[in-house]
Each structure stands twice: as C-alpha cells, then as structure tokens.
Design a protein around this motif. Structure first.
Motif, PDB file in Angstrom:
ATOM      1  N   TYR A 173     -35.411 -87.781 -38.851  1.00 26.08           N
ATOM      2  CA  TYR A 173     -36.376 -88.893 -38.854  1.00 26.08           C
ATOM      3  C   TYR A 173     -35.750 -90.115 -38.196  1.00 26.08           C
ATOM      4  O   TYR A 173     -34.698 -90.605 -38.640  1.00 26.08           O
ATOM      5  CB  TYR A 173     -36.804 -89.249 -40.284  1.00 26.08           C
ATOM      6  N   CYS A 174     -36.392 -90.611 -37.159  1.00 25.62           N
ATOM      7  CA  CYS A 174     -35.884 -91.803 -36.467  1.00 25.62           C
ATOM      8  C   CYS A 174     -36.453 -93.044 -37.149  1.00 25.62           C
ATOM      9  O   CYS A 174     -37.669 -93.182 -37.284  1.00 25.62           O
ATOM     10  CB  CYS A 174     -36.295 -91.767 -34.998  1.00 25.62           C
ATOM     11  N   ALA A 175     -35.563 -93.930 -37.584  1.00 24.37           N
ATOM     12  CA  ALA A 175     -35.977 -95.110 -38.345  1.00 24.37           C
ATOM     13  C   ALA A 175     -36.370 -96.285 -37.451  1.00 24.37           C
ATOM     14  O   ALA A 175     -36.653 -97.376 -37.944  1.00 24.37           O
ATOM     15  CB  ALA A 175     -34.867 -95.523 -39.299  1.00 24.37           C
ATOM     16  N   GLY A 176     -36.376 -96.080 -36.139  1.00 21.84           N
ATOM     17  CA  GLY A 176     -36.875 -97.122 -35.229  1.00 21.84           C
ATOM     18  C   GLY A 176     -35.899 -98.267 -34.970  1.00 21.84           C
ATOM     19  O   GLY A 176     -36.273 -99.263 -34.353  1.00 21.84           O
ATOM     20  N   CYS A 177     -34.643 -98.121 -35.401  1.00 15.40           N
ATOM     21  CA  CYS A 177     -33.675 -99.210 -35.221  1.00 15.40           C
ATOM     22  C   CYS A 177     -33.082 -99.157 -33.810  1.00 15.40           C
ATOM     23  O   CYS A 177     -31.863 -98.988 -33.643  1.00 15.40           O
ATOM     24  CB  CYS A 177     -32.588 -99.137 -36.289  1.00 15.40           C
ATOM     25  N   ALA A 178     -33.953 -99.296 -32.824  1.00 14.44           N
ATOM     26  CA  ALA A 178     -33.608 -99.074 -31.412  1.00 14.44           C
ATOM     27  C   ALA A 178     -32.415 -99.893 -30.938  1.00 14.44           C
ATOM     28  O   ALA A 178     -31.623 -99.436 -30.117  1.00 14.44           O
ATOM     29  CB  ALA A 178     -34.829 -99.372 -30.560  1.00 14.44           C
ATOM     30  N   ARG A 179     -32.289-101.113 -31.463  1.00  9.24           N
ATOM     31  CA  ARG A 179     -31.184-101.980 -31.020  1.00  9.24           C
ATOM     32  C   ARG A 179     -29.841-101.316 -31.209  1.00  9.24           C
ATOM     33  O   ARG A 179     -28.927-101.496 -30.415  1.00  9.24           O
ATOM     34  CB  ARG A 179     -31.185-103.261 -31.850  1.00  9.24           C
ATOM     35  N   ILE A 180     -29.713-100.566 -32.290  1.00 10.15           N
ATOM     36  CA  ILE A 180     -28.416 -99.968 -32.621  1.00 10.15           C
ATOM     37  C   ILE A 180     -28.010 -98.942 -31.578  1.00 10.15           C
ATOM     38  O   ILE A 180     -26.945 -99.031 -30.980  1.00 10.15           O
ATOM     39  CB  ILE A 180     -28.457 -99.315 -34.029  1.00 10.15           C
ATOM     40  N   CYS A 181     -28.875 -97.963 -31.318  1.00 11.75           N
ATOM     41  CA  CYS A 181     -28.456 -96.881 -30.413  1.00 11.75           C
ATOM     42  C   CYS A 181     -28.600 -97.283 -28.946  1.00 11.75           C
ATOM     43  O   CYS A 181     -27.756 -96.940 -28.114  1.00 11.75           O
ATOM     44  CB  CYS A 181     -29.237 -95.607 -30.697  1.00 11.75           C
ATOM     45  N   GLU A 182     -29.652 -98.027 -28.629  1.00 10.10           N
ATOM     46  CA  GLU A 182     -29.894 -98.306 -27.210  1.00 10.10           C
ATOM     47  C   GLU A 182     -28.867 -99.275 -26.631  1.00 10.10           C
ATOM     48  O   GLU A 182     -28.525 -99.202 -25.456  1.00 10.10           O
ATOM     49  CB  GLU A 182     -31.339 -98.797 -27.017  1.00 10.10           C
ATOM     50  N   ILE A 205     -34.454 -94.666 -26.462  1.00 11.55           N
ATOM     51  CA  ILE A 205     -34.241 -93.533 -27.383  1.00 11.55           C
ATOM     52  C   ILE A 205     -35.302 -93.498 -28.482  1.00 11.55           C
ATOM     53  O   ILE A 205     -35.872 -92.451 -28.789  1.00 11.55           O
ATOM     54  CB  ILE A 205     -32.827 -93.629 -28.021  1.00 11.55           C
ATOM     55  N   SER A 206     -35.582 -94.671 -29.038  1.00 15.38           N
ATOM     56  CA  SER A 206     -36.531 -94.717 -30.154  1.00 15.38           C
ATOM     57  C   SER A 206     -37.928 -94.263 -29.711  1.00 15.38           C
ATOM     58  O   SER A 206     -38.617 -93.535 -30.432  1.00 15.38           O
ATOM     59  CB  SER A 206     -36.548 -96.148 -30.706  1.00 15.38           C
ATOM     60  N   ASP A 207     -38.350 -94.668 -28.508  1.00 15.16           N
ATOM     61  CA  ASP A 207     -39.666 -94.241 -28.001  1.00 15.16           C
ATOM     62  C   ASP A 207     -39.703 -92.731 -27.783  1.00 15.16           C
ATOM     63  O   ASP A 207     -40.712 -92.076 -28.043  1.00 15.16           O
ATOM     64  CB  ASP A 207     -39.989 -94.938 -26.662  1.00 15.16           C
ATOM     65  N   LEU A 218     -23.208 -94.508 -34.011  1.00 14.38           N
ATOM     66  CA  LEU A 218     -23.769 -95.674 -34.691  1.00 14.38           C
ATOM     67  C   LEU A 218     -25.069 -95.383 -35.440  1.00 14.38           C
ATOM     68  O   LEU A 218     -25.514 -96.173 -36.263  1.00 14.38           O
ATOM     69  CB  LEU A 218     -24.046 -96.784 -33.653  1.00 14.38           C
ATOM     70  N   CYS A 219     -25.716 -94.276 -35.136  1.00 15.24           N
ATOM     71  CA  CYS A 219     -27.045 -93.999 -35.708  1.00 15.24           C
ATOM     72  C   CYS A 219     -26.979 -93.886 -37.232  1.00 15.24           C
ATOM     73  O   CYS A 219     -26.287 -93.008 -37.763  1.00 15.24           O
ATOM     74  CB  CYS A 219     -27.601 -92.706 -35.118  1.00 15.24           C
ATOM     75  N   PRO A 220     -27.677 -94.754 -37.954  1.00 17.93           N
ATOM     76  CA  PRO A 220     -27.597 -94.701 -39.422  1.00 17.93           C
ATOM     77  C   PRO A 220     -28.230 -93.443 -40.016  1.00 17.93           C
ATOM     78  O   PRO A 220     -27.958 -93.099 -41.159  1.00 17.93           O
ATOM     79  CB  PRO A 220     -28.369 -95.958 -39.866  1.00 17.93           C
ATOM     80  N   GLN A 221     -29.063 -92.762 -39.232  1.00 20.09           N
ATOM     81  CA  GLN A 221     -29.694 -91.531 -39.726  1.00 20.09           C
ATOM     82  C   GLN A 221     -28.852 -90.294 -39.360  1.00 20.09           C
ATOM     83  O   GLN A 221     -29.267 -89.178 -39.645  1.00 20.09           O
ATOM     84  CB  GLN A 221     -31.098 -91.375 -39.113  1.00 20.09           C
ATOM     85  N   ASN A 222     -27.732 -90.545 -38.651  1.00 22.33           N
ATOM     86  CA  ASN A 222     -26.871 -89.431 -38.194  1.00 22.33           C
ATOM     87  C   ASN A 222     -27.620 -88.405 -37.355  1.00 22.33           C
ATOM     88  O   ASN A 222     -27.410 -87.189 -37.491  1.00 22.33           O
ATOM     89  CB  ASN A 222     -26.209 -88.721 -39.381  1.00 22.33           C
ATOM     90  N   ILE A 223     -28.501 -88.867 -36.517  1.00 20.45           N
ATOM     91  CA  ILE A 223     -29.263 -87.944 -35.661  1.00 20.45           C
ATOM     92  C   ILE A 223     -28.364 -87.476 -34.512  1.00 20.45           C
ATOM     93  O   ILE A 223     -27.731 -88.299 -33.848  1.00 20.45           O
ATOM     94  CB  ILE A 223     -30.520 -88.658 -35.094  1.00 20.45           C
ATOM     95  N   PRO A 224     -28.290 -86.189 -34.272  1.00 17.89           N
ATOM     96  CA  PRO A 224     -27.524 -85.689 -33.114  1.00 17.89           C
ATOM     97  C   PRO A 224     -28.334 -85.972 -31.837  1.00 17.89           C
ATOM     98  O   PRO A 224     -29.035 -85.102 -31.321  1.00 17.89           O
ATOM     99  CB  PRO A 224     -27.382 -84.194 -33.393  1.00 17.89           C
TER     100      PRO A 224
END
Ligand code: SF4
Length: 425
Positions: A333-342, A351-353, A396-402
């Motif tokens: 599940y992507c939490a939409g915190c685009a600033r972090i990963c992008e 990435i979030s989109d 950095l992804c807080p959801q640990n998404i690969p």
C-alpha cells in the motif's frame, strides 16, 4: 439497549435499503419517464443519510458523498436514488470521463431542477492559473447546467506552496463575489499531511478532499494535520477510504495472512462487510465531514447508505484487527508520501502516481482509469521506468515497498498489449 440490538444486522440493512430501495427504484423509473411526483406521507418517508457540518462554511453535508469519477451518463436512476437516500454531496471534475461526468449531472439537473438546491455540488479544475480557472469553471457550469458550484477544487495538489498561488486567492474572491462558487479548496492524494498543514496556515481554504482511511488515519502526522484543519475551520472529505493495495503484488509476496480471513469472519458475524467496516472506521472521526465514494451501482449505494445509517461503533477488537491487517499488508500500500521517495531520485519519476495507477488497475480493477493516469506521465519517463535505480528511494520508503520490483511489474502490466499502443507514447 442490548448488545444484540446494538449490533448492525442484515435485518437493519434490509430495513434501510428496503425503505429506500426497490420500491423507490420502481417509483423513480416512473418519474424518469415523466410521471408526476407523489409526495409520500412524512411517516413513510425513508430516513436520510445523516449530515455533518462542513468546516466553518455553515453548511451541513451528507456524510456519504457520491464520487463522479465514473460513467454517470447511463446512471440517471442512481443519481435520483442517491438524492432520495440523502446522498447529496456530489463530487465530479472537469476531466472525469472526458467531461461526461459533469454532462451527466447537468442532464440530471435539467430533468430534476429542484434537486439542484438539495445537492452540495463539487467540481474541480486541474489548473491554478486564473485565466485557465475562469475558462474551466465556465465550461463546468455549462456542462453541469447550473449557475454555481458549491465547492470548487484544484485537483490533485501535492504542494500547496507551489500549486496554490496568491493570484488564485484573488481569483477565488472574485468568483465568490460573482456567485459562481460558494467555497474553494483542493483535493490531494500526495503529501496529504503537509498539504493539510499548509492549507491550515493559509487561512482562506474552505474545504479539502484528502486520501484518508484506516491505514493512514492513525499516523501522528495525519492526526496533527486533521486537527490543524479542524482548528482552521476547513471542511474535510475523505477519499480512497477502502485503502486498496496492488493485489497482484500482494499475492506474489505471499502476504495473504490469517488476519484477512479473521477480519472478514468477524465483520460477517456482526452483519456488515469489510467495505462497510472501513467506511465506519473513517466516520468514527467526527472531523471528517463526508466520505466521497465511487458507487457504480445501486447495490453498493445501498450498502454504503446502510453503513452510514447504522450507529454501531466498531469494537476495540475490530479496530485492532484493522490495524494488524494494515501492518501486515503495508508493503503493498502506497501511503502517498511522494516527497520522501521522489526526492531520493536524481531524475523526476512520479512514483506515487505510478503506484496509484497500480491501485486503480489491480485494487479496483479499473484498467481504464489506470491507463488514463499512466499515459499522463511523460512518455520518456515511462520508457525508462524499468531501468532506473530506486535503491535510495526504497531505503527511505516508510511502507518498505520494494519500489524497483513494483516499477518493473508496472511496465509489464501497464505497457502490455491489452492496453494498446496508446500507452506507449
Ligand atoms: S513508494 Fe513509499 S515513500 Fe513513495 S509515496 Fe509510496 S509509501 Fe511513500
């Protein structure tokens, strides 16, 4: 009241949907064909979905709203039934279904002009440029066959400071003075917490529609952001309340746990579905005025109305199970915190989109919507998706998404033959 009475039963569901359901549907068909409306005696009128105050606007809105990001042209009866059940917060946008969502609502108001006053009408523009906003609003009003909208949003804001300028504020004041819009705000599904905090500071935003669900609502940052908006008198509408994940990915990593079955069984015993329970989890926060839900058919409309009418609160155990399920499926599940990963990448990749495309495609099964969003990403970026190094973003992804794996699978699935050459650009 006994525990048994307190519980939401299938009988309650049938009572609610029966009162405003099949009988009304048949009556509505008559009305749509031009027959005159008979006023039912007060005692036999169905109960309506409850309302909640929308920030400091002074307006109460239905706590369940109808999402218009769908083909409404053939669903005039659904619109009619929504009004009858008190689902009078309607959300659309100039770009939904290429403008056909607004046109369908306009057709409805032409047929039932009295319902315009009952509906709290929301539409959106994708621009914050004043000239473009003026043009977009006029087009929307024309399609909606109305002189005003209740709430006008800038669509999909991810950075308030970048996306909402002072010239937009001046435009809003003029549009309000002309009576074309009553209230103004924005929708957001990226960097929501920061957007909410910044909006609260601006002091002139009336309403926000934000991603908000049982996965997101317990984070401290989200709690703080919602509290700041409430203090600032901003009305809040929740969207993406089902918090769907990328189902195919979920299955791939073998994360389907017992919690999911336990959750389903527990809700089933109480007489409501997991979908209804997720709505109830959001409504338990009184700061959320309404939930915008895309209800594509009468069955889902009736089920959601039943959930809104039912006063039973989720138990402590229900909430714990939802939290456990949320933790166990976090990586899908992507939490939409685009600033972090992008911001961790050297090149510009939304990435979030892209994760949202996957959610539409696999979570909701709506490949058309997924494709439309995917093709809005520049072709050069789409072509490079599988070859970019995402390792910094993953760390950095807080959801640990690969993220690398997900991007590769996105390319395989969304740039696949079934989506045709349109996607390739
Ligand atoms: S991929 Fe991770 S960091 Fe990026 S928006 Fe989604 S949850 Fe946030």
């Amino acid at each position: 009241m006994s525990d048994k009475e307190r519980r939401f039963s299938r009988r309650d569901f049938l009572k609610i949907t029966g009162a405003a359901g099949a009988g009304s549907v048949a009556a509505s068909i008559g009305k749509l064909s031009g027959a005159s409306e008979m006023t039912a005696p007060a005692s036999s009128r169905p109960a309506l979905v409850p309302t909640r105050p929308f920030g400091k606007t002074g307006v109460n809105v239905s706590m369940l709203g109808l999402g218009g990001s769908q083909d409404l042209m053939s669903k005039q009866l659904l619109l009619r039934q929504a009004v009858k059940m008190g689902v009078t917060y309607w959300d659309t946008a100039d770009r939904y279904e290429g403008g056909n969502s607004e046109k369908a609502i306009g057709n409805y108001f032409e047929k039932f002009p009295d319902d315009r006053k009952r509906v709290f009408l929301v539409t959106k523009t994708s621009s914050s440029d004043p000239d473009r906003m003026s043009r977009d609003l006029d087009t929307s009003l024309q399609r909606l066959k109305t002189a005003y909208v209740d709430l006008y949003f800038i669509h999909a804001v991810s950075d308030v400071k970048d996306d909402i300028s002072n010239s937009a504020r001046i435009w809003v004041e003029k549009a309000k003075a002309k009576g074309k819009i009553r209230f103004f705000g924005f929708s957001t599904h990226s960097n929501m917490e920061q957007c909410l905090m910044d909006a609260a500071e601006l002091g002139w935003i009336d309403g926000i529609m934000t991603s908000y669900n049982y996965r997101l609502m317990h984070a401290d940052a989200m709690k703080k952001a919602v509290a700041a908006c409430t203090k600032a008198g901003i009305g809040l509408t929740a969207m993406k309340t089902q918090a769907k994940f990328f189902a195919y990915f979920y299955a791939d990593i073998g994360r389907e746990s017992d919690t999911s079955s336990k959750l389903n069984e527990q809700f089933e015993r109480k007489g409501y579905t997991p979908e209804q329970a997720r709505l109830k989890a959001v409504w338990e926060n009184p700061d959320i005025a309404s939930i915008c839900s895309e209800m594509p058919n009468m069955t889902i409309l009736q089920a959601n109305v039943a959930a809104a009418m039912n006063k039973t609160e989720l138990s402590f155990q229900d909430k714990q199970l939802l939290k456990q399920y949320s933790r166990e499926t976090a990586t899908a599940y992507c939490a939409g915190c685009a600033r972090i990963c992008e911001s961790a990448l050297e090149e510009n990749v939304p990435i979030s989109d892209i994760m949202r495309c996957l959610m539409y495609s696999f979570g909701y099964g709506d490949h058309r919507k997924a494709t439309r969003l995917f093709v809005s990403i520049p072709g050069a970026t789409r072509k490079r998706l599988a070859s970019i190094d995402y390792s910094n973003a993953e760390r950095l992804c807080p959801q640990n998404i690969p993220i690398s794996t997900v991007m590769k699978q996105t390319v395989e699935r969304l740039v696949a033959p079934q989506f045709g050459s349109r996607v390739r650009g």
